[in-house]
Write an enzyme that holds these catalytic residues in place. Structure first.
Site, PDB file in Angstrom:
ATOM      1  N   GLU A   1       4.392  -5.925   0.574  1.00 15.51           N
ATOM      2  CA  GLU A   1       3.493  -5.704  -0.566  1.00 15.51           C
ATOM      3  C   GLU A   1       2.830  -4.338  -0.489  1.00 15.51           C
ATOM      4  OE1 GLU A   1       3.370 -10.168   0.421  1.00 15.51           O
ATOM      5  OE2 GLU A   1       3.424  -8.262   1.517  1.00 15.51           O
TER       6      GLU A   1
ATOM      7  N   GLY B   1      -5.425  -9.162  11.928  1.00 16.86           N
ATOM      8  CA  GLY B   1      -5.763  -8.598  10.628  1.00 16.86           C
ATOM      9  C   GLY B   1      -7.056  -9.136  10.051  1.00 16.86           C
TER      10      GLY B   1
ATOM     11  N   HIS C   1     -23.622 -24.246 -12.050  1.00 17.62           N
ATOM     12  CA  HIS C   1     -23.155 -24.618 -13.385  1.00 17.62           C
ATOM     13  C   HIS C   1     -21.650 -24.872 -13.402  1.00 17.62           C
ATOM     14  CE1 HIS C   1     -26.903 -23.869 -15.693  1.00 17.62           C
ATOM     15  NE2 HIS C   1     -27.165 -23.100 -14.648  1.00 17.62           N
TER      16      HIS C   1
ATOM     17  N   LYS D   1       7.618 -15.093   3.716  1.00 13.69           N
ATOM     18  CA  LYS D   1       8.030 -13.688   3.642  1.00 13.69           C
ATOM     19  C   LYS D   1       9.539 -13.554   3.859  1.00 13.69           C
ATOM     20  CE  LYS D   1       3.742 -11.666   5.508  1.00 13.69           C
ATOM     21  NZ  LYS D   1       3.204 -10.837   6.604  1.00 13.69           N
TER      22      LYS D   1
END
Length: 564
Positions: free
Chosen positions: A217, A283, A400, A527
């Site tokens: 990506e 990561g 809400h 992947k």
């Protein structure tokens, strides 16, 4: 440290907790009434954070037995092994040393792991990042046409995106005026197109964050950004039609966070402008490494140092505080209590601060990638449920939307409420008698945890004159567990403290369950399959025929309906 995990279900503490659960009916109102010191006893401090655990579904016996569970499963021994640099990430045979990223310069004794002086390495890379940040902030770093940088675009995914974007959003009051950061992560071409559509290529700098410089990506988006840069500069008449000119443009408008210097150079980025980190940094634990370069550019090295100091303060608390006052230890054990003994499947994180609107998303990766495991670190199946689904939204927005489920639903949903005494923008509503809007906001914070804890009985509802046929619908059972976390204000240090707090909470849970919280093999299969499927989308009939019937049918639908 032992070579394998302790099965928590075989411990005396686990049996005691099971019996305790069967013998105990949650009664927060009764517990508070019987124990006037409960709030004080269960309110703790870590650095600038004030943490109220008193509205959790625990008694003194619960807490004591949970601490026994931690002792019997070796949580603190595993903690010490982590800080010492032992290879507790066993499936990758790595140390787990994100805590080393925030050790102060000159920390003593020095941290040497696998023969490497970790402190020296970390400080050297920070110095390099900070010099770059100063150059961009001060206007010394210029684009190919000599203009100063006004926009920095971070291209990454997972921890290379979630951490930087969350922290940037949280610390916007500290960002330098006239310098904006944006973030691209999704391989959906819409992401890079929308992020860059109103930018000037002459004043835009890209940070490509990928340790291996091979993440699909990230590299796809980096190539799209490079093409956008060339196209924009050419359209403005400031880029000659030559490979040398294009190479020079990339060198002035791209830097990398990566250790794969050969791949960085092949892309066109000067390896001198690549900032590295180490295989002992996962990561999702990397925002305080060079992965945070975009944040360092935005808020400056001094504020980034404060950010790191906040992490370190909580690290030291977790490392040294006695178990009964150790906030991350206790909060991690509470989560084990809810998951394994009270049947909780999810955990809500509800920051009463708009600046923390990406905090829950950040925690989703931290907690769910870490503890979403069904195998222990010795390869054996787990013996308990593991992990929770973390989720949440900021402030009264959530009230809400989904608070109905937390208040009156049938599931136990532990919730962490986070708030700050002093707002970044202390505004008043002049049309409402100069009302302090932050005070109104905080009134909701306090009211929600009170309502969740103590509820509203049928007698109280009837006393308000409610018609009998709707009394039941207006009853709140109470005994809905919450933790309240407060700080004076949302500063770089406090943000670091919050992140470190949840890192160590996650660690504690994984240590009890006996899992490796630092690998993430579960993200790899998808992947690999994506690379195998991709040819089927571009005319490879053999690849299409190799798919299972459902996947093949979906691909054929896509091919039939793709219009451009």
């Amino acid at each position: 440290m032992s070579t394998g995990p302790v099965d928590p279900t075989t411990t005396a503490a686990w049996s005691a907790l099971s019996a305790h659960r069967e013998a105990t009916t949650p009664d927060l109102a009764g517990w508070f009434a019987a124990d006037p010191e409960r709030a004080q006893r269960l309110s703790l401090e870590v650095a600038d954070l004030f943490v109220d655990l008193s509205k959790n579904l625990v008694t003194s016996e619960t807490v004591e037995t949970l601490l026994q569970l931690a002792e019997q499963t070796g949580v603190l021994a595993r903690r010490d092994a982590m800080f010492a640099g032992e290879h507790i990430n066993v499936t990758e045979d790595r140390a787990v040393l994100h805590t080393a990223l925030r050790r102060p310069a000159g920390a003593s004794p020095a941290l040497v792991v696998d023969g490497q002086d970790v402190d020296t390495d970390v400080q050297a890379e920070l110095t390099k990042v900070f010099a770059f940040a100063d150059a961009v902030r001060g206007g010394q770093w210029k684009g190919v046409t000599g203009k100063t940088i006004t926009h920095v675009v971070n291209i990454g995914i997972g921890g290379s995106d979630l951490g930087p974007v969350m922290a940037y959003e949280a610390l916007k009051p500290y960002a330098q005026a006239g310098l904006e950061c944006r973030f691209v992560s999704n391989i959906d071409p819409t992401d890079v197109a929308e992020t860059t559509k109103d930018l000037d290529p002459e004043t835009t700098l890209f940070i490509v964050a990928s340790k291996t410089f091979g993440t699909l990506e990230t590299l796809t988006n980096a190539r799209l950004a490079r093409a956008w840069l060339w196209r924009g500069l050419s359209g403005a008449g400031v880029l000659a039609d030559s490979d040398e000119a294009r190479k020079d443009a990339v060198a002035k408008h791209f830097v990398a966070v990566s250790t794969a210097l050969d791949k960085v150079a092949a892309f066109g980025i000067d390896p001198a402008n690549a900032f590295g980190f180490w295989d002992w940094v996962g990561g999702r634990y990397s925002v305080d490494s060079a992965i945070g370069t975009s944040l360092a550019v935005a808020v400056g090295p001094e504020n980034f140092r404060e950010f790191l100091a906040g992490f370190h303060a909580v690290d030291e608390h977790f490392r040294t505080a006695e178990p009964a006052r150790n906030v991350p230890l206790l909060m991690g054990l509470l989560n084990v209590w809810y998951v394994n003994f009270l049947g909780a499947h999810t955990h809500a994180v509800l920051p009463y601060s708009q600046y923390l609107h990406r905090f829950a998303a950040y925690l989703q990766q931290l907690t769910m990638e870490s503890n979403g495991k069904s195998v222990r670190y010795d390869g054996e199946p787990v013996t308990t449920d593991t992990g929770e689904v973390f989720w949440g939204e900021p402030g009264t927005n959530g009230q809400h939307a989904f608070y109905q489920l937390i208040h009156q639903g049938t599931r136990v949903i532990p919730a962490d409420f986070i708030a700050f005494a002093t707002p970044a923008h202390p505004l008043v509503d002049h049309d409402a008698g100069d009302a302090d809007v932050h005070a109104l906001f905080m009134a909701n914070f306090f009211a929600q945890t009170k309502a969740l804890a103590f509820g509203k009985s049928a007698e109280e509802v009837r006393a308000e004159g409610t018609a009998e046929d709707v009394v039941a619908a207006r009853v709140f059972s109470g005994n809905r567990p919450t933790t309240s976390i407060m700080a004076p204000s949302l500063t770089p240090s406090v943000l670091g403290q919050l992140i470190a707090l949840y890192e160590h909470i996650t660690f504690v849970e994984g240590a009890v369950w006996g899992i490796d919280s630092f690998d993430q093999w579960g993200v790899e299969l998808g992947k690999k399959l994506a690379m195998e499927i991709a040819p089927a989308l571009t005319g490879d009939t053999a690849a299409l025929d190799a798919q299972d019937p459902s996947t093949g049918s979906l691909i054929r639908y896509y091919l039939e309906h793709r219009s451009n």
